[in-house]
Design a protein around this motif. Structure first.
Motif, PDB file in Angstrom:
ATOM      1  N   ALA A  66       0.839  -1.200   0.000  1.00 44.93           N
ATOM      2  CA  ALA A  66       0.000   0.000   0.000  1.00 44.93           C
ATOM      3  C   ALA A  66       0.871   1.247   0.000  1.00 44.93           C
ATOM      4  N   ALA A  67       1.952   1.226   0.774  1.00 43.61           N
ATOM      5  CA  ALA A  67       2.846   2.372   0.837  1.00 43.61           C
ATOM      6  C   ALA A  67       3.463   2.663  -0.531  1.00 43.61           C
ATOM      7  N   ASP A  68       3.920   1.618  -1.204  1.00 45.42           N
ATOM      8  CA  ASP A  68       4.512   1.809  -2.535  1.00 45.42           C
ATOM      9  C   ASP A  68       3.493   2.379  -3.510  1.00 45.42           C
ATOM     10  N   LEU A  69       2.276   1.854  -3.447  1.00 46.63           N
ATOM     11  CA  LEU A  69       1.232   2.291  -4.367  1.00 46.63           C
ATOM     12  C   LEU A  69       0.876   3.755  -4.129  1.00 46.63           C
ATOM     13  N   ILE A  70       0.742   4.116  -2.858  1.00 42.59           N
ATOM     14  CA  ILE A  70       0.404   5.499  -2.508  1.00 42.59           C
ATOM     15  C   ILE A  70       1.508   6.448  -2.964  1.00 42.59           C
ATOM     16  N   LEU A  71       2.741   6.049  -2.751  1.00 46.47           N
ATOM     17  CA  LEU A  71       3.865   6.898  -3.122  1.00 46.47           C
ATOM     18  C   LEU A  71       3.937   7.117  -4.622  1.00 46.47           C
ATOM     19  N   SER A  72       3.632   6.087  -5.394  1.00 50.59           N
ATOM     20  CA  SER A  72       3.792   6.171  -6.843  1.00 50.59           C
ATOM     21  C   SER A  72       2.606   6.821  -7.546  1.00 50.59           C
TER      22      SER A  72
END
Length: 379
Positions: A66-72
């Motif tokens: 989720a963190a990676d998705l939000i960041l990207s």
């Protein structure tokens, strides 16, 4: 028109308090996997409640995903919707229902239904698990900057601000569960009127059927719940010999009555903890947890002690290690009163103040200033 306030519970209503308290404790500690079709329907209803169109719903298995998705994908703070959901589905309902309670009854219900205790669990998850994710995102953001930008103070401030905005846009069901028992009791037991029953249904479903939710205008990210989540009776993260929080990808938190432990302690049952670890542990909070798990009974038998005084089956001992658990500023030694039961041979030890100088003085302190000579039976 003035509201008629409920000022006192009937005996039948009061008897239901522990029922609703335990109901919402179980909900707050529920684990995955979530029913994704039910969660998707809940998200659609939640968006409808705040006047938004149904978003694209993306499910992820682990928090870092989720963190990676939000960041990207998300960098527009104006698209964050968390506060709107909290206002419409939780805050307005809570304010409306509390308006029908007398102030004293409201205070009593808050205490007995443990809304504040449940919030402790949220606080720990936020400061431990979610903080770890925040640090992970910080590393990801830093890795995308040029070395000179990372060292630049202004650039550092910018990416930390960006990170804070992204992580503030998170609905955490554990926090909502902290309010659920009080709301549920007011609605189901006291039959207090509220304006929108569908919003109450959505509130319950968010807590029951969803993990972390990151809501944006067109996209909503929903993370799976942890596969393990354990707390003690005071809603502090706690497990013995196992993770207190664990996700399917192996991300784990070990905790003992709210104290976060390194893995090398947490994966062992407290019965396996060694007294000598207390002498080497530098973290005061972790050291206190070790002492609590090992117990003073074991410490006084397994560590080198100095006998200062004795009286009948009582012995005043000192142990040389740093500890500030009860008496601020007391470094070492730690003073213990050891009691040896003559009939069973059982040894029990209690911490006593550092200013006691005899076994009898320590006994008086333990027994609320009753002199040993006044005991009719030694225990």
């Amino acid at each position: 028109m003035s509201k008629t306030k409920v000022k006192k519970l009937t005996p039948e209503q009061a008897a239901l308090i522990p029922v609703y308290r335990e109901k919402w404790r179980a909900i707050s500690l529920s684990t995955g996997p979530i029913n994704r079709s039910q969660a998707a329907e809940t998200i659609k209803l939640a968006y409808s409640a705040i006047g938004k169109k149904a978003p694209e719903i993306i499910f992820v298995d682990r928090p870092y995903e989720a963190a990676d998705l939000i960041l990207s994908r998300f960098d527009n703070p104006s698209s964050e919707l968390r506060s709107q959901f909290e206002t419409k589905l939780r805050s307005q309902l809570e304010k409306q229902l509390r308006g029908y309670l007398g102030s004293q009854l409201e205070t009593e219900l808050q205490s007995q239904l443990q809304t504040q205790r449940s919030a402790r669990l949220y606080t720990q998850l936020q400061t431990q698990l979610w903080e770890a994710h925040r640090n992970y995102l910080a590393g990801e953001i830093a890795s995308q900057l040029l070395p000179q930008e990372v060292l630049n103070e202004r650039s550092g401030d910018i990416y930390w601000q960006t990170l804070g905005k992204q992580f503030s846009n998170c609905i955490q069901p554990v926090l909502w569960a902290a309010y659920g028992s009080l709301l549920d009791f007011c609605i189901s037991v006291l039959n207090l009127p509220h304006s929108n029953r569908r919003n109450w249904i959505v509130f319950q479903s968010i807590v029951r059927d969803c993990g972390l939710i990151y809501p944006y205008e067109k996209v909503c990210v929903v993370c799976e719940k942890p596969i393990a989540l354990s707390a003690d009776s005071n809603y502090r993260l706690h497990a013995e010999g196992a993770p207190a929080v664990q996700f399917a990808d192996g991300v784990s938190i070990y905790a003992y009555h709210g104290v976060i432990l390194p893995q090398w302690y947490g994966r062992l049952h407290p019965h396996q903890w060694q007294s000598k670890w207390v002498l080497k542990e530098q973290n005061a909070e972790v050291r206190r947890a070790l002492i609590q798990g090992i117990t003073y009974d074991r410490l006084c038998q397994e560590l080198a002690v100095t006998e200062l005084d004795s009286w009948q089956e009582y012995t005043l001992l000192s142990i040389e290690f740093d500890d500030d658990f009860d008496w601020v500023g007391n470094a070492k030694p730690v003073y213990l009163l050891k009691m040896n039961c003559p009939s069973t041979g059982h040894i029990h030890a209690l911490r006593v103040p550092p200013n006691v100088r005899s076994a009898q003085e320590a006994i008086r302190w333990v027994n609320w200033d009753i002199a040993p000579a006044e005991f009719s039976v030694q225990t």
